[in-house]
Design a protein around this motif. Structure first.
Motif, short mmCIF file in Angstrom:
data_model
loop_
_atom_site.label_atom_id
_atom_site.label_comp_id
_atom_site.label_asym_id
_atom_site.label_seq_id
_atom_site.Cartn_x
_atom_site.Cartn_y
_atom_site.Cartn_z
N MET A 66 0.82 -1.22 0.00
CA MET A 66 0.00 0.00 0.00
C MET A 66 0.85 1.26 0.00
N MET A 67 1.97 1.25 0.72
CA MET A 67 2.84 2.43 0.70
C MET A 67 3.41 2.65 -0.71
N GLY A 68 3.79 1.56 -1.37
CA GLY A 68 4.29 1.68 -2.73
C GLY A 68 3.22 2.14 -3.70
N ALA A 69 1.99 1.64 -3.52
CA ALA A 69 0.89 2.04 -4.39
C ALA A 69 0.56 3.52 -4.21
N ILE A 70 0.63 4.00 -2.97
CA ILE A 70 0.40 5.41 -2.71
C ILE A 70 1.49 6.26 -3.36
N ASN A 71 2.73 5.80 -3.27
CA ASN A 71 3.81 6.51 -3.96
C ASN A 71 3.55 6.59 -5.46
N ARG A 72 3.05 5.51 -6.03
CA ARG A 72 2.77 5.52 -7.47
C ARG A 72 1.65 6.49 -7.79
N ASP A 86 -1.50 7.09 7.65
CA ASP A 86 -2.73 6.72 8.36
C ASP A 86 -3.95 7.33 7.68
N ARG A 87 -3.84 8.57 7.28
CA ARG A 87 -4.97 9.26 6.64
C ARG A 87 -5.32 8.61 5.30
N LEU A 88 -4.31 8.29 4.49
CA LEU A 88 -4.56 7.72 3.17
C LEU A 88 -5.07 6.29 3.27
N LEU A 89 -4.55 5.52 4.24
CA LEU A 89 -5.06 4.16 4.43
C LEU A 89 -6.51 4.18 4.91
N THR A 90 -6.82 5.10 5.81
CA THR A 90 -8.21 5.23 6.27
C THR A 90 -9.13 5.53 5.10
N ARG A 91 -8.67 6.38 4.20
CA ARG A 91 -9.47 6.71 3.01
C ARG A 91 -9.70 5.47 2.15
N GLU A 92 -8.68 4.62 2.01
CA GLU A 92 -8.84 3.40 1.21
C GLU A 92 -9.81 2.44 1.88
N PHE A 93 -9.67 2.24 3.18
CA PHE A 93 -10.60 1.37 3.89
C PHE A 93 -12.04 1.89 3.74
N GLN A 94 -12.20 3.21 3.87
CA GLN A 94 -13.53 3.80 3.79
C GLN A 94 -14.16 3.59 2.42
N PRO A 125 -10.18 5.94 12.26
CA PRO A 125 -8.77 6.15 11.92
C PRO A 125 -7.83 5.23 12.69
N SER A 126 -8.30 4.67 13.80
CA SER A 126 -7.45 3.80 14.60
C SER A 126 -7.07 2.53 13.85
N VAL A 127 -7.88 2.12 12.87
CA VAL A 127 -7.57 0.90 12.11
C VAL A 127 -6.24 1.07 11.39
N ARG A 132 -0.31 0.21 10.94
CA ARG A 132 1.07 0.68 10.80
C ARG A 132 1.92 0.29 12.00
N ARG A 133 1.41 0.51 13.20
CA ARG A 133 2.18 0.22 14.40
C ARG A 133 2.43 -1.28 14.56
N LEU A 134 1.42 -2.07 14.23
CA LEU A 134 1.58 -3.52 14.32
C LEU A 134 2.65 -3.99 13.35
N ARG A 135 2.62 -3.49 12.12
CA ARG A 135 3.62 -3.86 11.13
C ARG A 135 5.02 -3.57 11.65
N ASN A 136 5.21 -2.42 12.30
CA ASN A 136 6.52 -2.05 12.81
C ASN A 136 7.01 -2.96 13.92
N THR A 137 6.07 -3.48 14.70
CA THR A 137 6.45 -4.26 15.88
C THR A 137 6.58 -5.75 15.61
N ILE A 138 5.65 -6.32 14.83
CA ILE A 138 5.66 -7.78 14.69
C ILE A 138 6.66 -8.28 13.67
N ILE A 139 7.10 -7.40 12.74
CA ILE A 139 8.04 -7.88 11.74
C ILE A 139 9.02 -6.80 11.30
#
Length: 206
Positions: A66-72, A86-94, A125-127, A132-139
């Protein structure tokens, strides 16, 4: 770095995006494998370990895709700030949730679709922040918080959104049946290692 669609940077980014989403898909299929065919294992801790690792990779690769797709979309390879991500991911989920709700309300949803009560009108927005925070911590980083972070709780609260994002994306980024893409140096890798002494030694010692 700024770039244009179909220039050399864009072509390279598309290869990276397809590779990342294929890894995301591999991780999800591994999760299904370990949680449906081999769970519980003869050793429940080992089975849980394998399921955890599969889901951690799924989260990681989906986030990176998703970060790469947003960059594109932005035509810019510059790293994305956490608050903007966080803002852009929330927009995609919505967008995904809104489409699902509209299809149900308008009678266009397939028979297997969930009841509309499964989809809130507004995505918190917490989703995205937890994603993001989970990604940073678990892997992403070897932090001490990993030992106490409940992936089970995250799954219960947020997996629906990640799964819908994955489902909404895979039709475009996964190879068509019977095909496998040329990913440049990625798919050329085995030529360099297949005769490596260290690989051969490891294989024979198993």
């Amino acid at each position: 770095m700024k770039f244009q669609i179909r220039d050399e940077t864009d072509k390279a980014l598309v290869i990276s995006l397809q590779h990342e989403f294929m890894r995301c898909d591999d991780a999800f299929n591994e999760l299904v494998h370990w949680t449906t065919k081999f769970f519980p294992d003869t050793n429940p801790r080992r089975a849980s370990y394998r399921a955890y690792n599969s889901y951690a990779r799924f989260v990681h690769h989906l986030y990176e895709f998703m970060m790469g797709a947003i960059n594109r979309d932005r035509r810019d390879t510059t790293s994305i700030r956490a608050d903007e991500a966080d803002r852009l991911l929330t927009r995609e989920f919505q967008k995904i949730i809104t489409r699902r709700r509209a299809a149900i309300l308008e009678g266009r949803a397939p028979a297997w679709e969930n009841d509309i009560s499964a989809y809130p009108e507004d995505v918190s927005p917490s989703v995205a922040t937890e994603f993001r925070r989970l990604r940073n911590t678990i892997i992403g980083h070897a932090k001490h918080e990993r030992a106490s972070l409940s992936l089970s709780d995250f799954f219960q609260r947020n997996h629906m959104y990640l799964y819908l994002l994955y489902e909404d994306t895979k039709w475009l980024w996964l190879p068509k049946k019977g095909e496998f893409p040329d990913l440049g140096e990625i798919t050329a890798f085995s030529l360099a290692v297949q005769h490596s002494p260290s690989i051969q030694t490891s294989t024979h010692s198993q």
